[in-house]
Design a protein around this motif. Structure first.
Motif, PDB file in Angstrom:
ATOM      1  N   GLY A   9       3.021 -10.240   1.629  1.00 52.53           N
ATOM      2  CA  GLY A   9       3.821  -9.394   0.779  1.00 52.53           C
ATOM      3  C   GLY A   9       2.476  -8.274   0.827  1.00 52.53           C
ATOM      4  N   ARG A  10       1.541  -8.412   1.579  1.00 51.06           N
ATOM      5  CA  ARG A  10       0.718  -7.080   1.514  1.00 51.06           C
ATOM      6  C   ARG A  10       0.719  -6.399   2.340  1.00 51.06           C
ATOM      7  N   GLN A  11       0.854  -4.981   2.149  1.00 50.67           N
ATOM      8  CA  GLN A  11       1.503  -4.129   2.835  1.00 50.67           C
ATOM      9  C   GLN A  11       0.229  -2.946   2.580  1.00 50.67           C
ATOM     10  N   HIS A  78     -15.955   2.822  18.990  1.00 51.78           N
ATOM     11  CA  HIS A  78     -13.974   2.939  18.902  1.00 51.78           C
ATOM     12  C   HIS A  78     -13.153   2.431  18.966  1.00 51.78           C
ATOM     13  N   TYR A  79     -12.436   2.476  17.539  1.00 49.01           N
ATOM     14  CA  TYR A  79     -11.632   1.834  16.906  1.00 49.01           C
ATOM     15  C   TYR A  79     -10.064   0.949  17.525  1.00 49.01           C
ATOM     16  N   TYR A  80     -10.312   2.222  18.561  1.00 54.77           N
ATOM     17  CA  TYR A  80      -8.880   2.350  18.963  1.00 54.77           C
ATOM     18  C   TYR A  80      -9.233   1.889  20.788  1.00 54.77           C
ATOM     19  N   GLU A  94       6.129   2.884  17.434  1.00 58.62           N
ATOM     20  CA  GLU A  94       7.162   2.642  16.251  1.00 58.62           C
ATOM     21  C   GLU A  94       6.150   2.847  14.456  1.00 58.62           C
ATOM     22  N   THR A  95       4.920   2.788  14.262  1.00 55.12           N
ATOM     23  CA  THR A  95       4.659   2.148  13.483  1.00 55.12           C
ATOM     24  C   THR A  95       4.398   4.053  12.644  1.00 55.12           C
ATOM     25  N   GLY A  96       3.958   4.624  14.239  1.00 58.29           N
ATOM     26  CA  GLY A  96       4.123   6.129  13.480  1.00 58.29           C
ATOM     27  C   GLY A  96       5.482   7.123  13.180  1.00 58.29           C
ATOM     28  N   ALA A 115      -0.502  18.028   6.399  1.00 57.31           N
ATOM     29  CA  ALA A 115      -0.295  17.750   4.288  1.00 57.31           C
ATOM     30  C   ALA A 115      -0.466  16.249   4.477  1.00 57.31           C
ATOM     31  N   TYR A 116       0.830  15.294   5.341  1.00 61.23           N
ATOM     32  CA  TYR A 116       0.464  13.586   4.793  1.00 61.23           C
ATOM     33  C   TYR A 116      -0.424  12.761   5.627  1.00 61.23           C
ATOM     34  N   ARG A 117      -1.206  13.655   6.815  1.00 63.28           N
ATOM     35  CA  ARG A 117      -2.515  12.940   6.662  1.00 63.28           C
ATOM     36  C   ARG A 117      -3.907  13.338   5.934  1.00 63.28           C
ATOM     37  N   THR A 164      -3.980  -2.715  -1.885  1.00 59.41           N
ATOM     38  CA  THR A 164      -5.137  -1.854  -0.809  1.00 59.41           C
ATOM     39  C   THR A 164      -4.456  -0.991   0.389  1.00 59.41           C
ATOM     40  N   CYS A 165      -5.231   0.151   0.556  1.00 60.70           N
ATOM     41  CA  CYS A 165      -4.519   0.617   1.708  1.00 60.70           C
ATOM     42  C   CYS A 165      -6.243   0.808   2.701  1.00 60.70           C
ATOM     43  N   PRO A 166      -6.095  -0.017   3.586  1.00 56.12           N
ATOM     44  CA  PRO A 166      -7.500   0.146   4.724  1.00 56.12           C
ATOM     45  C   PRO A 166      -7.216   0.738   5.896  1.00 56.12           C
ATOM     46  N   GLN A 167      -8.428   1.643   5.211  1.00 55.87           N
ATOM     47  CA  GLN A 167      -8.821   3.074   6.135  1.00 55.87           C
ATOM     48  C   GLN A 167      -9.655   3.446   7.016  1.00 55.87           C
ATOM     49  N   ALA A 168      -9.661   3.608   8.373  1.00 58.96           N
ATOM     50  CA  ALA A 168     -10.475   3.716   9.875  1.00 58.96           C
ATOM     51  C   ALA A 168     -10.683   5.365   9.648  1.00 58.96           C
ATOM     52  N   ALA A 169      -9.513   6.151   9.169  1.00 64.64           N
ATOM     53  CA  ALA A 169      -9.880   7.696   8.733  1.00 64.64           C
ATOM     54  C   ALA A 169     -10.794   8.434   8.561  1.00 64.64           C
ATOM     55  N   PHE A 170     -11.514   7.495   8.369  1.00 59.07           N
ATOM     56  CA  PHE A 170     -12.872   8.315   7.311  1.00 59.07           C
ATOM     57  C   PHE A 170     -13.882   7.934   8.241  1.00 59.07           C
ATOM     58  N   ARG A 208       7.890  -0.691   5.173  1.00 59.31           N
ATOM     59  CA  ARG A 208       7.155  -2.389   5.672  1.00 59.31           C
ATOM     60  C   ARG A 208       7.386  -2.363   7.311  1.00 59.31           C
ATOM     61  N   THR A 209       6.505  -2.668   7.781  1.00 60.41           N
ATOM     62  CA  THR A 209       5.856  -2.983   9.199  1.00 60.41           C
ATOM     63  C   THR A 209       6.124  -3.888  10.034  1.00 60.41           C
ATOM     64  N   GLY A 210       7.187  -3.760  10.901  1.00 60.94           N
ATOM     65  CA  GLY A 210       7.841  -5.324  11.978  1.00 60.94           C
ATOM     66  C   GLY A 210       6.123  -5.835  12.282  1.00 60.94           C
TER      67      GLY A 210
HETATM   68  C1  LIG Z   1      -9.143  -1.190  10.068  1.00 60.90           C
HETATM   69  C2  LIG Z   1      -7.954  -0.596   9.251  1.00 60.90           C
HETATM   70  C3  LIG Z   1      -7.967   0.452   9.604  1.00 60.90           C
HETATM   71  C4  LIG Z   1      -6.302   1.503   9.201  1.00 60.90           C
HETATM   72  N1  LIG Z   1      -6.641   2.789   9.256  1.00 60.90           N
HETATM   73  C5  LIG Z   1      -5.807   3.394   8.538  1.00 60.90           C
HETATM   74  C6  LIG Z   1      -6.101   4.486   8.235  1.00 60.90           C
HETATM   75  O1  LIG Z   1      -6.699   5.680   8.663  1.00 60.90           O
HETATM   76  N2  LIG Z   1      -5.306   5.855   7.614  1.00 60.90           N
HETATM   77  C7  LIG Z   1      -3.727   4.598   6.836  1.00 60.90           C
HETATM   78  O2  LIG Z   1      -2.957   5.459   6.845  1.00 60.90           O
HETATM   79  N3  LIG Z   1      -3.949   3.328   7.765  1.00 60.90           N
HETATM   80  C8  LIG Z   1      -4.725   1.975   7.841  1.00 60.90           C
HETATM   81  N4  LIG Z   1      -4.302   1.119   8.445  1.00 60.90           N
HETATM   82  C9  LIG Z   1      -2.733   0.874   8.202  1.00 60.90           C
HETATM   83  C10 LIG Z   1      -2.137   0.606   9.479  1.00 60.90           C
HETATM   84  O3  LIG Z   1      -1.302   1.493   9.705  1.00 60.90           O
HETATM   85  C11 LIG Z   1      -1.749  -1.146   8.858  1.00 60.90           C
HETATM   86  O4  LIG Z   1      -1.808  -1.687   8.357  1.00 60.90           O
HETATM   87  C12 LIG Z   1      -0.187  -1.990   9.750  1.00 60.90           C
HETATM   88  O5  LIG Z   1       0.691  -0.115  10.339  1.00 60.90           O
HETATM   89  C13 LIG Z   1       0.111  -2.361   9.302  1.00 60.90           C
HETATM   90  O6  LIG Z   1       0.853  -2.903   8.281  1.00 60.90           O
HETATM   91  P1  LIG Z   1       0.775  -3.029   6.938  1.00 60.90           P
HETATM   92  O7  LIG Z   1      -0.279  -3.303   6.420  1.00 60.90           O
HETATM   93  O8  LIG Z   1       1.592  -2.441   6.066  1.00 60.90           O
HETATM   94  O9  LIG Z   1       1.653  -4.216   7.696  1.00 60.90           O
HETATM   95  C14 LIG Z   1      -5.723   0.955   8.774  1.00 60.90           C
HETATM   96  C15 LIG Z   1      -5.854  -0.025   8.759  1.00 60.90           C
HETATM   97  C16 LIG Z   1      -6.725  -1.278   9.194  1.00 60.90           C
HETATM   98  C17 LIG Z   1      -6.593  -3.388   9.857  1.00 60.90           C
END
Ligand SMILES: Cc1cc2nc3c(=O)[nH]c(=O)nc-3n(C[C@H](O)[C@H](O)[C@H](O)COP(=O)(O)O)c2cc1C
Length: 221
Positions: A9-11, A78-80, A94-96, A115-117, A164-170, A208-210
């Motif tokens: 259920g985590r997203q 490098h994250y990606y 697909e996710t984006g 504006a979204y980002r 939560t939302c994990p974020q590499a954006a920072f 909801r991602t696949g």
């Molecule tokens: C380490 C990490 C960094 C991420 N960075 C971002 C981010 O900067 N911004 C964002 O909106 N989502 C970010 N995400 C979320 C991913 O896009 C998301 O986990 C993925 O699309 C799967 O979706 P879900 O978490 O809803 O299952 C990140 C996820 C992880 C694990």
């Protein structure tokens, strides 16, 4: 909460209730649970900075300003992949596209995308920002350990009704973020996590991602 339900259920939540605070006690107990994550030789390579209020606003201001001015920054790691290729680029798209489609954002509409980002840097309205750092001389294995800590934290948060939302954006703006955390020079920024209560009715939170089917990533020998 049932373990399987907590995991499945985590997203990633991208609209939080800014007015519903999270107490120090909640954060401490969450970090204590996540701290039970395994790590090679139990070296526990994680360092966490809990940020709220004015300091969080300073980070928002600094990163938003850089992002909006077109400064893409440069992350310390490098994250990606350096060269995107199938199948990863397809999954990324697909996710984006799925998220933008839901929000009615045209990919070519630069202003709408921006504006979204930029909401990343506002922690999507979350009252708590967690920043995760690691000593720069730690090796890849410690990053593996770190992932376990982060997932444990995100899953455990749900037991308390938190999301939560994990974020590499920072990461590209680490040189702005780390001084605002008073982080020691020998540490590098791993990522951030926005933490709080979800806005249940926000459209973006319905995304909801696949996932791949098990047989697509598993070989039974
Ligand atoms: C380490 C990490 C960094 C991420 N960075 C971002 C981010 O900067 N911004 C964002 O909106 N989502 C970010 N995400 C979320 C991913 O896009 C998301 O986990 C993925 O699309 C799967 O979706 P879900 O978490 O809803 O299952 C990140 C996820 C992880 C694990």
């Amino acid at each position: 909460m049932d373990t399987i339900a907590a995991i499945t259920g985590r997203q990633s939540i991208r609209a939080f209730d800014a007015d519903r605070p999270v107490s120090d006690e909640q954060i401490r107990s969450l970090l204590a649970v996540a701290g039970r994550a395994p790590s090679g030789s139990n070296i526990q390579p994680w360092q966490i900075f809990v940020v709220r209020g004015q300091r969080k606003q300073h980070i928002t201001d600094a990163c938003s300003e850089r992002y909006l001015s077109g400064d893409e920054g440069v992350a310390e790691y490098h994250y990606y992949p350096q060269h995107w290729r199938a199948p990863y680029i397809d999954r990324r798209r697909e996710t984006g596209f799925g998220l933008y489609g839901l929000l009615g954002i045209e990919r070519r509409d630069a202003a709408a995308v921006q504006a979204y980002r930029v909401q990343n840097y506002q922690f999507f309205g979350a009252p708590v920002a967690l920043f995760f750092t690691i000593d720069r001389d730690m090796e890849l294995g410690s990053w593996l350990d770190y992932g376990m800590f982060l997932q444990s934290l995100m899953v455990a948060a749900r037991a308390d009704g938190l999301e939560t939302c994990p974020q590499a954006a920072f990461c590209p703006y680490y040189d702005s973020v780390m001084p605002l955390l008073n982080a020691p020079d020998e540490q590098m920024l791993v990522c951030a996590i926005s933490l709080g209560y979800a806005q249940p009715d926000a459209l973006i939170n319905s995304y909801r991602t696949g996932r791949l089917a098990v047989d697509e990533f598993t070989t039974f020998l």
